[in-house]
Write an enzyme that holds these catalytic residues in place. Structure first.
Site, PDB file in Angstrom:
ATOM      1  N   CYS A   1     -10.746  17.180  20.577  1.00 29.85           N
ATOM      2  CA  CYS A   1      -9.578  17.143  19.691  1.00 29.85           C
ATOM      3  C   CYS A   1      -9.924  16.714  18.267  1.00 29.85           C
ATOM      4  CB  CYS A   1      -8.509  16.250  20.283  1.00 29.85           C
ATOM      5  SG  CYS A   1      -7.882  16.914  21.839  1.00 29.85           S
TER       6      CYS A   1
ATOM      7  N   HIS B   1      -3.681  14.746  14.624  1.00 25.90           N
ATOM      8  CA  HIS B   1      -3.853  15.511  15.864  1.00 25.90           C
ATOM      9  C   HIS B   1      -2.597  15.345  16.720  1.00 25.90           C
ATOM     10  CE1 HIS B   1      -5.317  17.171  19.488  1.00 25.90           C
ATOM     11  NE2 HIS B   1      -5.379  16.028  20.126  1.00 25.90           N
TER      12      HIS B   1
ATOM     13  N   ASN C   1      -0.547  20.278  22.826  1.00 21.16           N
ATOM     14  CA  ASN C   1      -1.863  19.893  22.309  1.00 21.16           C
ATOM     15  C   ASN C   1      -2.780  21.112  22.372  1.00 21.16           C
ATOM     16  OD1 ASN C   1      -4.395  18.882  21.783  1.00 21.16           O
ATOM     17  ND2 ASN C   1      -4.278  17.182  23.237  1.00 21.16           N
TER      18      ASN C   1
HETATM   19  C1  LIG Z   1      -0.655  11.835  30.044  1.00 18.61           C
HETATM   20  C2  LIG Z   1       0.448  10.963  29.504  1.00 18.61           C
HETATM   21  C3  LIG Z   1       1.504  11.806  28.819  1.00 18.61           C
HETATM   22  C4  LIG Z   1       1.110  10.213  30.662  1.00 18.61           C
HETATM   23  O1  LIG Z   1       2.139   9.410  30.163  1.00 18.61           O
HETATM   24  P1  LIG Z   1       2.335   7.908  30.681  1.00 18.61           P
HETATM   25  O2  LIG Z   1       3.565   7.410  30.113  1.00 18.61           O
HETATM   26  O3  LIG Z   1       1.041   7.209  30.397  1.00 18.61           O
HETATM   27  O4  LIG Z   1       2.537   8.142  32.188  1.00 18.61           O
HETATM   28  P2  LIG Z   1       1.663   7.535  33.386  1.00 18.61           P
HETATM   29  O5  LIG Z   1       0.334   8.197  33.415  1.00 18.61           O
HETATM   30  O6  LIG Z   1       1.732   6.036  33.282  1.00 18.61           O
HETATM   31  O7  LIG Z   1       2.494   8.018  34.578  1.00 18.61           O
HETATM   32  C5  LIG Z   1       3.789   7.520  34.806  1.00 18.61           C
HETATM   33  C6  LIG Z   1       4.369   8.224  35.983  1.00 18.61           C
HETATM   34  O8  LIG Z   1       4.733   9.553  35.589  1.00 18.61           O
HETATM   35  C7  LIG Z   1       4.193  10.472  36.510  1.00 18.61           C
HETATM   36  N1  LIG Z   1       3.910  11.728  35.830  1.00 18.61           N
HETATM   37  C8  LIG Z   1       2.755  12.123  35.272  1.00 18.61           C
HETATM   38  N2  LIG Z   1       2.900  13.354  34.768  1.00 18.61           N
HETATM   39  C9  LIG Z   1       4.159  13.710  35.016  1.00 18.61           C
HETATM   40  C10 LIG Z   1       4.913  14.871  34.742  1.00 18.61           C
HETATM   41  N3  LIG Z   1       4.392  15.914  34.108  1.00 18.61           N
HETATM   42  N4  LIG Z   1       6.185  14.911  35.127  1.00 18.61           N
HETATM   43  C11 LIG Z   1       6.760  13.875  35.764  1.00 18.61           C
HETATM   44  N5  LIG Z   1       6.103  12.755  36.055  1.00 18.61           N
HETATM   45  C12 LIG Z   1       4.813  12.688  35.695  1.00 18.61           C
HETATM   46  C13 LIG Z   1       2.954   9.790  37.058  1.00 18.61           C
HETATM   47  O9  LIG Z   1       2.593  10.343  38.296  1.00 18.61           O
HETATM   48  C14 LIG Z   1       3.405   8.374  37.139  1.00 18.61           C
HETATM   49  O10 LIG Z   1       4.133   8.218  38.326  1.00 18.61           O
HETATM   50  P3  LIG Z   1       3.946   6.899  39.224  1.00 18.61           P
HETATM   51  O11 LIG Z   1       4.379   5.765  38.332  1.00 18.61           O
HETATM   52  O12 LIG Z   1       4.829   7.154  40.366  1.00 18.61           O
HETATM   53  O13 LIG Z   1       2.488   6.858  39.564  1.00 18.61           O
HETATM   54  C15 LIG Z   1      -0.104   9.921  28.515  1.00 18.61           C
HETATM   55  O14 LIG Z   1      -0.891   8.985  29.189  1.00 18.61           O
HETATM   56  C16 LIG Z   1      -0.908  10.546  27.414  1.00 18.61           C
HETATM   57  O15 LIG Z   1      -0.377  11.250  26.585  1.00 18.61           O
HETATM   58  N6  LIG Z   1      -2.215  10.236  27.367  1.00 18.61           N
HETATM   59  C17 LIG Z   1      -3.074  10.722  26.332  1.00 18.61           C
HETATM   60  C18 LIG Z   1      -3.296  12.180  26.544  1.00 18.61           C
HETATM   61  C19 LIG Z   1      -4.085  12.780  25.440  1.00 18.61           C
HETATM   62  O16 LIG Z   1      -3.858  12.499  24.330  1.00 18.61           O
HETATM   63  N7  LIG Z   1      -4.983  13.659  25.831  1.00 18.61           N
HETATM   64  C20 LIG Z   1      -5.732  14.464  24.950  1.00 18.61           C
HETATM   65  C21 LIG Z   1      -6.753  13.702  24.211  1.00 18.61           C
HETATM   66  S1  LIG Z   1      -6.651  13.989  22.583  1.00 18.61           S
END
Ligand SMILES: CC(C)(COP(=O)(O)OP(=O)(O)OC[C@H]1O[C@@H](n2cnc3c(N)ncnc32)[C@H](O)[C@@H]1OP(=O)(O)O)[C@@H](O)C(=O)NCCC(=O)NCCS
Length: 332
Positions: free
Chosen positions: A116, A257, A287
């Site tokens: 990214c 980004h 993204n």
């Molecule tokens: C991936 C991301 C959106 C997840 O958001 P979050 O608020 O951290 O969510 P969590 O990972 O804590 O998950 C929370 C819950 O939502 C659930 N969940 C994950 N994806 C889901 C989706 N698409 N729909 C519904 N629920 C979802 C998880 O299973 C978890 O459930 P649980 O509590 O029962 O285990 C976030 O961590 C993120 O954006 N990370 C960085 C990603 C990124 O930037 N990547 C590219 C690099 S540049």
């Protein structure tokens, strides 16, 4: 320490494939819902390629649009740098495929992999060649077909990404006063296990086993990446401003980004900027990895949000970890 690179961006273009994948579409594929995706990521929809369309095709569309808009002949391009983690093939480089398709027969070039942060790295490299005086027109492209490495059964990753490409033209500038003023790039290899694709390289060449184990897809520790990105995006932005004698009040536009709207808003809050000074288009594209920043620049130009002389900040964090930031005096 300012680093006058004597190079400036003189044109921007972007391309996303026409097919749109909405959150409602994803609801039919995995256990997710529109509210969760919008509230946790800021994404409403993303564009995705159809069969047979690869990173070089998106890159070529963006490059050709740029040539048309700038009214320059392809022979005038002397360097092509493509940032991508989803090249058409391991080799040849996507830059070679683009060079052939657009007819840039006087250009050399190569691909660069920094996930990214890839576009900021590629722009740094292109600007170095132009700033050194050896090249006059560098084409810097970020292009990714993330849907080619996404597991559409994994709700934690499949909702996040989209496909797209963006391209900028880099030409000589008056060093220090216009164009690229400074950059900061760094890598932190300790982040490797948090975001990676294990299969398909020399460690785990493609086999029935790697396919069965889903090793050709993005694997991510979302929460770890999130925390790192929140911290580093803000740190790099502040560092670049401070060491060049600016405060966030001097910034006309940050083009960050687009990984997660909450990451962008956390950086924005730390810098004390209002919404008008931060480019957000993650709602429409998701993204797109190396393409987010050039697509953001393209949208900012189209929306009339960039004027000559504006102080512009680019900042990105990606797999690796890779972090990239750049400070520019907008010059066209
Ligand atoms: C991936 C991301 C959106 C997840 O958001 P979050 O608020 O951290 O969510 P969590 O990972 O804590 O998950 C929370 C819950 O939502 C659930 N969940 C994950 N994806 C889901 C989706 N698409 N729909 C519904 N629920 C979802 C998880 O299973 C978890 O459930 P649980 O509590 O029962 O285990 C976030 O961590 C993120 O954006 N990370 C960085 C990603 C990124 O930037 N990547 C590219 C690099 S540049």
């Amino acid at each position: 320490m300012a680093w006058p690179m004597a190079a400036k961006i003189t044109g921007v273009a972007g391309y996303v494939p026409p097919r749109v994948l909405t959150n409602a579409d994803l609801e039919k594929m995995v256990e997710t819902n529109d509210t969760w995706i919008r509230e946790r990521t800021g994404i409403r929809e993303r564009h995705i390629v159809g069969p047979g369309v690869a990173a070089s095709h998106l890159a070529t569309e963006a490059a050709q649009q740029l040539l048309r808009e700038k009214n320059i002949r392809p022979e005038e391009i002397d360097l092509i740098v493509v940032a991508s983690v989803t090249p058409d093939m391991m080799f040849p480089a996507t830059a070679c495929l683009v060079q052939e398709r657009i007819g840039a027969k006087n250009a050399w070039g190569f691909d660069l992999s920094a996930a990214c942060a890839g576009f900021v790295y590629a722009l740094t490299v292109g600007a170095q060649f132009v700033g050194a005086g050896t090249h006059k027109k560098a084409l810097v492209i970020g292009s990714d077909v993330m849907t080619s490495i996404i597991d559409f059964q994994d709700r934690a990753t499949c909702v996040l990404f989209g496909d797209g490409a963006g391209a900028v033209l880099v030409e000589p500038a008056e060093g220090g006063s216009e164009g690229i003023l400074d950059f900061h790039n760094d890598i932190d290899g300790a982040g490797g296990p948090c975001l990676y694709m294990p299969g398909g390289g020399s460690l785990h060449p493609a086999s029935h086993e790697t396919v069965d184990k889903k090793m050709h897809y993005v694997h991510q520790e979302g929460a770890q990446v999130f925390k790192y990105a929140v911290r580093r995006m803000a740190e790099v932005a502040c560092q670049l401003l401070e060491r060049n004698g600016f405060s966030s009040r001097d910034v006309a536009l940050v083009v960050p980004h687009q990984a997660n709207l909450r990451i962008i808003r956390a950086m924005q809050q730390r810098l004390g900027l209002d919404d008008s000074k931060v480019l957000v288009n993650i709602d429409r594209y998701g993204n797109t990895t190396a393409a987010t920043i050039p697509l953001g620049l393209r949208d900012a130009v189209e929306e009339g949000r960039l004027r000559q002389g504006d102080l512009v900040l680019l900042v990105a964090v990606g797999a690796g970890y890779t972090t990239g930031g750049m400070l520019l005096r907008w010059a066209y």
